[in-house]
Design a protein around this motif. Structure first.
Motif, short mmCIF file in Angstrom:
data_model
loop_
_atom_site.label_atom_id
_atom_site.label_comp_id
_atom_site.label_asym_id
_atom_site.label_seq_id
_atom_site.Cartn_x
_atom_site.Cartn_y
_atom_site.Cartn_z
N LEU A 23 0.83 -1.21 0.00
CA LEU A 23 0.00 0.00 0.00
C LEU A 23 0.86 1.26 0.00
N VAL A 24 1.99 1.22 0.69
CA VAL A 24 2.90 2.36 0.69
C VAL A 24 3.47 2.58 -0.71
N ILE A 25 3.84 1.50 -1.39
CA ILE A 25 4.36 1.62 -2.75
C ILE A 25 3.30 2.22 -3.67
N PHE A 26 2.06 1.75 -3.55
CA PHE A 26 0.99 2.29 -4.38
C PHE A 26 0.73 3.76 -4.08
N GLY A 27 0.78 4.12 -2.81
CA GLY A 27 0.57 5.52 -2.43
C GLY A 27 1.66 6.44 -2.96
N VAL A 28 2.90 6.00 -2.83
CA VAL A 28 4.02 6.82 -3.32
C VAL A 28 3.97 6.94 -4.83
N SER A 29 3.66 5.86 -5.52
CA SER A 29 3.60 5.94 -6.98
C SER A 29 2.43 6.81 -7.44
N PHE A 30 1.34 6.82 -6.68
CA PHE A 30 0.21 7.68 -7.05
C PHE A 30 0.56 9.15 -6.81
N VAL A 31 1.24 9.44 -5.73
CA VAL A 31 1.58 10.84 -5.43
C VAL A 31 2.60 11.37 -6.42
N PHE A 32 3.65 10.60 -6.71
CA PHE A 32 4.71 11.10 -7.57
C PHE A 32 4.40 10.96 -9.05
N LEU A 33 3.70 9.90 -9.43
CA LEU A 33 3.51 9.63 -10.85
C LEU A 33 2.07 9.84 -11.32
N GLY A 34 1.14 9.92 -10.40
CA GLY A 34 -0.25 10.12 -10.76
C GLY A 34 -0.95 8.89 -11.27
N LYS A 35 -0.33 7.73 -11.11
CA LYS A 35 -0.95 6.48 -11.56
C LYS A 35 -0.53 5.36 -10.63
N VAL A 36 -1.33 4.32 -10.62
CA VAL A 36 -1.02 3.15 -9.81
C VAL A 36 -0.93 1.96 -10.75
N GLU A 37 0.21 1.30 -10.72
CA GLU A 37 0.42 0.13 -11.56
C GLU A 37 0.68 -1.08 -10.68
N PHE A 38 0.06 -2.19 -11.04
CA PHE A 38 0.29 -3.43 -10.32
C PHE A 38 1.41 -4.17 -11.04
N GLY A 39 2.55 -4.25 -10.41
CA GLY A 39 3.69 -4.91 -11.01
C GLY A 39 4.05 -6.17 -10.25
N VAL A 40 5.24 -6.61 -10.47
CA VAL A 40 5.73 -7.84 -9.85
C VAL A 40 5.90 -7.68 -8.35
N GLU A 41 6.14 -6.46 -7.90
CA GLU A 41 6.39 -6.25 -6.47
C GLU A 41 5.19 -6.60 -5.61
N VAL A 42 4.01 -6.61 -6.18
CA VAL A 42 2.81 -6.99 -5.42
C VAL A 42 2.93 -8.43 -4.94
N PHE A 43 3.53 -9.28 -5.73
CA PHE A 43 3.67 -10.68 -5.38
C PHE A 43 5.01 -11.00 -4.72
N ALA A 61 10.84 -3.00 -0.86
CA ALA A 61 9.86 -1.94 -1.08
C ALA A 61 10.53 -0.60 -1.38
N ILE A 62 11.57 -0.29 -0.63
CA ILE A 62 12.29 0.97 -0.88
C ILE A 62 12.94 0.96 -2.25
N SER A 63 13.53 -0.16 -2.62
CA SER A 63 14.16 -0.23 -3.95
C SER A 63 13.11 -0.14 -5.06
N GLN A 64 11.94 -0.71 -4.88
CA GLN A 64 10.89 -0.61 -5.89
C GLN A 64 10.41 0.84 -6.03
N ILE A 65 10.31 1.55 -4.92
CA ILE A 65 9.92 2.97 -4.98
C ILE A 65 10.96 3.77 -5.73
N ILE A 66 12.23 3.56 -5.42
CA ILE A 66 13.31 4.30 -6.08
C ILE A 66 13.36 3.98 -7.57
N ILE A 67 13.28 2.71 -7.91
CA ILE A 67 13.30 2.32 -9.32
C ILE A 67 12.10 2.88 -10.06
N GLY A 68 10.93 2.84 -9.43
CA GLY A 68 9.73 3.36 -10.06
C GLY A 68 9.82 4.86 -10.33
#
Length: 74
Positions: A23-43, A61-68
């Motif tokens: 949920l934190v990854i989805f929130g950060v990606s929505f705030v910074f990128l304006g979209k939510v994508e379900f990727g491999v990190e969910v699993f 999780a931190i590395s996925q946020i940085i890479i995203g």
């Protein structure tokens, strides 16, 4: 400090922690990128959390946020 360690011995609490990280990854990606994508990190994050513990899942999780943020800003 022993109370937190006892919580992380429960598989249910570990899975809830991993879902919170998702949920934190989805929130950060929505705030910074304006979209939510379900990727491999969910699993991957819940599996890593169960196998290697909460610190590995937090690192993932931190590395996925940085890479995203790096690759989606271009």
């Amino acid at each position: 400090m022993g109370g937190i360690r006892n919580l992380f011995k429960s598989n249910l609490f570990i899975l809830l922690f991993a879902l919170l990280l998702d949920l934190v990854i989805f929130g950060v990606s929505f705030v910074f990128l304006g979209k939510v994508e379900f990727g491999v990190e969910v699993f991957i994050i819940p599996i890593i959390c169960l196998l290697f513990g909460p610190y590995a899942a937090l690192g993932c999780a931190i590395s996925q946020i940085i890479i995203g943020v790096i690759f989606d800003l271009n």
